[in-house]
Design a protein around this motif. Structure first.
Motif, short mmCIF file in Angstrom:
data_model
loop_
_atom_site.label_atom_id
_atom_site.label_comp_id
_atom_site.label_asym_id
_atom_site.label_seq_id
_atom_site.Cartn_x
_atom_site.Cartn_y
_atom_site.Cartn_z
N GLU A 4 -26.54 34.17 -80.74
CA GLU A 4 -27.41 35.11 -81.45
C GLU A 4 -26.63 35.89 -82.50
O GLU A 4 -27.08 36.04 -83.63
CB GLU A 4 -28.08 36.07 -80.46
CG GLU A 4 -29.01 37.05 -81.14
CD GLU A 4 -29.63 38.05 -80.18
OE1 GLU A 4 -30.46 38.84 -80.64
OE2 GLU A 4 -29.29 38.05 -78.97
N ARG A 5 -25.44 36.35 -82.16
CA ARG A 5 -24.62 37.10 -83.12
C ARG A 5 -24.16 36.21 -84.26
O ARG A 5 -24.08 36.63 -85.41
CB ARG A 5 -23.44 37.72 -82.42
CG ARG A 5 -23.82 38.85 -81.51
CD ARG A 5 -22.59 39.52 -81.03
NE ARG A 5 -22.62 40.83 -81.63
CZ ARG A 5 -22.18 41.91 -81.03
NH1 ARG A 5 -21.61 41.81 -79.87
NH2 ARG A 5 -22.27 43.07 -81.61
N ARG A 24 -35.17 34.42 -78.40
CA ARG A 24 -35.14 33.72 -77.10
C ARG A 24 -34.49 32.36 -77.31
O ARG A 24 -34.55 31.78 -78.39
CB ARG A 24 -36.51 33.60 -76.47
CG ARG A 24 -37.42 32.67 -77.18
CD ARG A 24 -38.75 32.57 -76.48
NE ARG A 24 -39.57 31.64 -77.24
CZ ARG A 24 -40.71 31.19 -76.86
NH1 ARG A 24 -41.22 31.58 -75.73
NH2 ARG A 24 -41.38 30.35 -77.60
N ALA A 25 -33.85 31.88 -76.28
CA ALA A 25 -33.22 30.57 -76.29
C ALA A 25 -33.81 29.75 -75.15
O ALA A 25 -33.93 30.24 -74.02
CB ALA A 25 -31.71 30.70 -76.13
N ALA A 36 -29.77 23.91 -77.06
CA ALA A 36 -30.80 24.93 -76.91
C ALA A 36 -31.60 25.04 -78.21
O ALA A 36 -31.10 24.77 -79.29
CB ALA A 36 -30.18 26.28 -76.57
N GLN A 37 -32.83 25.45 -78.03
CA GLN A 37 -33.69 25.77 -79.15
C GLN A 37 -33.74 27.30 -79.20
O GLN A 37 -34.18 27.94 -78.24
CB GLN A 37 -35.08 25.19 -78.93
CG GLN A 37 -36.04 25.48 -80.04
CD GLN A 37 -37.42 24.93 -79.73
OE1 GLN A 37 -37.87 24.97 -78.59
NE2 GLN A 37 -38.08 24.43 -80.74
N HIS A 38 -33.26 27.87 -80.29
CA HIS A 38 -33.21 29.32 -80.45
C HIS A 38 -34.34 29.73 -81.38
O HIS A 38 -34.47 29.18 -82.48
CB HIS A 38 -31.87 29.75 -81.05
CG HIS A 38 -30.70 29.27 -80.27
ND1 HIS A 38 -30.08 30.04 -79.31
CD2 HIS A 38 -30.04 28.08 -80.28
CE1 HIS A 38 -29.07 29.35 -78.78
NE2 HIS A 38 -29.04 28.16 -79.36
#
Length: 93
Positions: A4-5, A24-25, A36-38
């Protein structure tokens, strides 16, 4: 650095300051890969060039703690164009 960062740093390099409204991931798997789908909903400032961001972010280098970015999709979510939904598919390495 978390994924995320890393995404936020890359987005701000193109848009200026942004605020993450929602993140959300979701784990993602295919026959040969996992990752993962972020999903990020962000709000950009008034001076942000959303069209240039949409065009350029797919080619941007985003350094992840592990793995790499496989795909990026950007979609404006309001009429002002300041709120955008960004979907990032990452592959674990």
């Amino acid at each position: 650095m978390s994924a995320e960062r890393a995404f936020l740093a890359a987005f701000e390099a193109h848009l200026g300051p942004v605020q993450v409204v929602k993140y959300r991931a979701i784990p993602w798997h295919s026959a040969t890969y996992s990752g993962a789908q972020h999903l990020l909903h962000v709000e950009a400032g008034d001076t942000a060039n959303i069209k240039a961001f949409t065009r350029d972010i797919a080619e941007a280098e985003i350094a992840l703690p592990r793995g790499f970015v496989a795909d990026v999709l950007v979609e404006p979510t309001d009429s002002s164009g300041r709120q955008i939904e960004i979907e990032v598919l990452t592959i674990d390495a």
